[in-house]
Design an enzyme around this catalytic site. Sequence first.
Site, PDB file in Angstrom:
ATOM      1  N   GLY A 160       4.934   1.283   9.772  1.00  0.00           N
ATOM      2  CA  GLY A 160       3.650   1.910  10.046  1.00  0.00           C
ATOM      3  C   GLY A 160       3.336   2.073  11.517  1.00  0.00           C
ATOM      4  N   ARG A 171       1.459  13.555   7.348  1.00  0.00           N
ATOM      5  CA  ARG A 171       1.217  14.718   8.189  1.00  0.00           C
ATOM      6  C   ARG A 171       1.293  16.017   7.395  1.00  0.00           C
ATOM      7  NH1 ARG A 171      -0.237  11.004  11.305  1.00  0.00           N
ATOM      8  NH2 ARG A 171       0.966  10.358  13.116  1.00  0.00           N
ATOM      9  N   ALA A 172       0.344  16.920   7.672  1.00  0.00           N
ATOM     10  CA  ALA A 172       0.416  18.283   7.143  1.00  0.00           C
ATOM     11  C   ALA A 172       1.358  19.085   8.031  1.00  0.00           C
ATOM     12  CB  ALA A 172      -0.971  18.916   7.123  1.00  0.00           C
ATOM     13  N   HIS A 177       0.851  -1.199   0.000  1.00  0.00           N
ATOM     14  CA  HIS A 177       0.000   0.000   0.000  1.00  0.00           C
ATOM     15  C   HIS A 177       0.881   1.241   0.000  1.00  0.00           C
ATOM     16  CE1 HIS A 177       0.904   0.392   4.336  1.00  0.00           C
ATOM     17  NE2 HIS A 177       0.675  -0.905   4.395  1.00  0.00           N
ATOM     18  N   GLU A 198      -4.371  -3.690  13.006  1.00  0.00           N
ATOM     19  CA  GLU A 198      -5.249  -3.643  11.826  1.00  0.00           C
ATOM     20  C   GLU A 198      -6.536  -4.425  12.070  1.00  0.00           C
ATOM     21  OE1 GLU A 198      -3.481  -4.816   8.172  1.00  0.00           O
ATOM     22  OE2 GLU A 198      -1.777  -3.448   8.351  1.00  0.00           O
ATOM     23  N   HIS A 210      12.762   0.025   5.208  1.00  0.00           N
ATOM     24  CA  HIS A 210      12.223   0.810   6.319  1.00  0.00           C
ATOM     25  C   HIS A 210      13.353   1.304   7.226  1.00  0.00           C
ATOM     26  CE1 HIS A 210       7.889   0.966   6.231  1.00  0.00           C
ATOM     27  NE2 HIS A 210       7.726  -0.349   6.159  1.00  0.00           N
ATOM     28  N   THR A 256      -4.267  21.227  10.780  1.00  0.00           N
ATOM     29  CA  THR A 256      -4.696  19.894  10.374  1.00  0.00           C
ATOM     30  C   THR A 256      -4.539  19.797   8.862  1.00  0.00           C
ATOM     31  OG1 THR A 256      -6.456  18.235  10.577  1.00  0.00           O
ATOM     32  CG2 THR A 256      -7.146  20.500  10.130  1.00  0.00           C
ATOM     33  N   SER A 257      -4.619  18.608   8.332  1.00  0.00           N
ATOM     34  CA  SER A 257      -4.309  18.413   6.914  1.00  0.00           C
ATOM     35  C   SER A 257      -5.359  19.045   6.011  1.00  0.00           C
ATOM     36  CB  SER A 257      -4.180  16.924   6.590  1.00  0.00           C
ATOM     37  OG  SER A 257      -5.341  16.225   6.983  1.00  0.00           O
ATOM     38  N   ARG A 294      -0.706  16.735  19.909  1.00  0.00           N
ATOM     39  CA  ARG A 294       0.331  16.242  18.993  1.00  0.00           C
ATOM     40  C   ARG A 294       0.881  17.456  18.255  1.00  0.00           C
ATOM     41  NH1 ARG A 294      -2.015  12.701  14.449  1.00  0.00           N
ATOM     42  NH2 ARG A 294      -2.323  14.744  13.524  1.00  0.00           N
TER      43      ARG A 294
END
Length: 555
Positions: free
Chosen positions: A287, A394-395, A11, A183, A128, A504-505, A473
């Site tokens: 992730g 993240r924005a 993904h 998940e 990663h 925020t995004s 955050r």
Amino acid sequence: MRILGINALFHDPAAALLIDGRTVAAAEEERFSRRKHGKRPLPFSAWELPEKAAAWCLKRAGLRPQDLDAVAYSFDPALARPADAMGLDDPWDHLRLTYAREAPGFLRTALPGLDPALVRFVPHHMAHAASGAFAAPDAGDSSVLVLDGRGERASHLAARRVGDRLDSLRAQDLPHSLGLVYEELTEHLGFLRSSDEFKVMALASHGTPRMLAELRRHVHPTGDGGFHATGVPWHELCAPRGPDEPWTRDHADVAASAQAVLEETLLDLVRWLHGRTHDSVLTLAGGVALNCVANSRIAREGPFSRVWVQPAAGDAGTALGGALLLSAGAGDEPEPMTGADLGRDWSDAELGAWLKTAGVPFERPSDIAATVARALADNGIVAWFQGRSEYGPRALGHRSLLAHPGHAGNLERLNDVKGREQFRPVAPMVLADRAADVFDGPLPSPYMLFVHDVAPAWRDRIPAVVHVDGTARIQTVDPAREPLVARMLGEFERLTGLPVVVNTSLNTAGRPMVDDPRDALECFGSSPVDLLAIGPYAVRRGDFFRSTDEGGVLR
């Protein structure tokens, strides 16, 4: 060397380009295709490549596919085993392996002129690990921990960077996977699996971990650098939630319990790793490293002096990591990341042409930062589109929605604008030299990957960004790296006395983050946002109905 990194198999398909160890460009396919996460993580979609992202990376550098020296593909099919041999219930997983083996030919078709012999398979978790170990600033010899859903045959890697080499220390074989357990819970709680895990983290703050003892039977460290994580009977712990059903106390409590057992297990893994390396710096990727609550506990209670998290910690980051690993192996010293702004941008003239073509009324104020600060001080919501887009989820002050933090109602207001659940928090951005006055936690925090306690004296002053558990955050802003954002924050504090702005995004629920000017105009036009700050230009909602001259510039 000129190395293109590709992530495609599971993904978040993405591409990244390195030239002589320096990251020139990195972007996720979703920003071009406008499909959230690029695709669903199904075996049938494993063949899909980040064609548009890869083509843009090459264009950014003025290269053709035939100019490349190598291509890193962040999965090595030679390391994989059949799904049933790993204890996974995935009868079509063999398609992934088939598509991975054929990736060089697929890439030649996607990038005409590419020699498929240049494609190198890079082990998924090593990619990663490299995205953390080699991208972190001032890391040197350091430890790296990777956790996600799965790679070829494992779900975890503990490793150490020594110079330009990565040494593997421990891996946890499947089916044990902290990522897959999280998940499964995401799906059980009615959210979209492999997409909405962050919602579970947010929901956990509304519950208590009263099911922790039961969860520990199924998820726990094994004391040797590994863990047991499989077979959780979610249906016995609480009833499943439908996607459109309200959440209950049981749902919040099971989320809190899962979050707690995740944190406990991670702390054990971190302590084991430090016991082997005795390094002062830990880098995190995979992730699971997007779980900022767990990251904060690692930073607070773990044995490492500094913890750095890759901002594109999910699979998208393996495009960069794979390229970094090949670059280091070829003798090019990898340059650390200086920021996550690695995507597309447009000149002022190009943005003005977009606005004129769209027939949108706009103005060019003398200082867009001051204009935005005044709009925010008047409690307007601002769409902020500036510079290069962010790599990762993240924005970070390039594709953001901004608001006043002093009005508690702005949390509900922004969640309504974005069309998302009301239990979801929004985040504050703050100048780096003011952060310690307001927040307690790992500093600096430029990538919004840790949570911080909000000082009691500030909680009533900035209620929009204070989560139910008293945390936030945060994103710290360095004026040397982000002068425009810093100027806006400084002007907002001058007007309001508050050194914090809600960030925020810039997107709506289920849509990728805005990337190009068309996306920005579509988002602005379809949501109740008061001002669009796009480059040096300002577009005001009320001006849509005012008279304009032929070019769209306000009279």
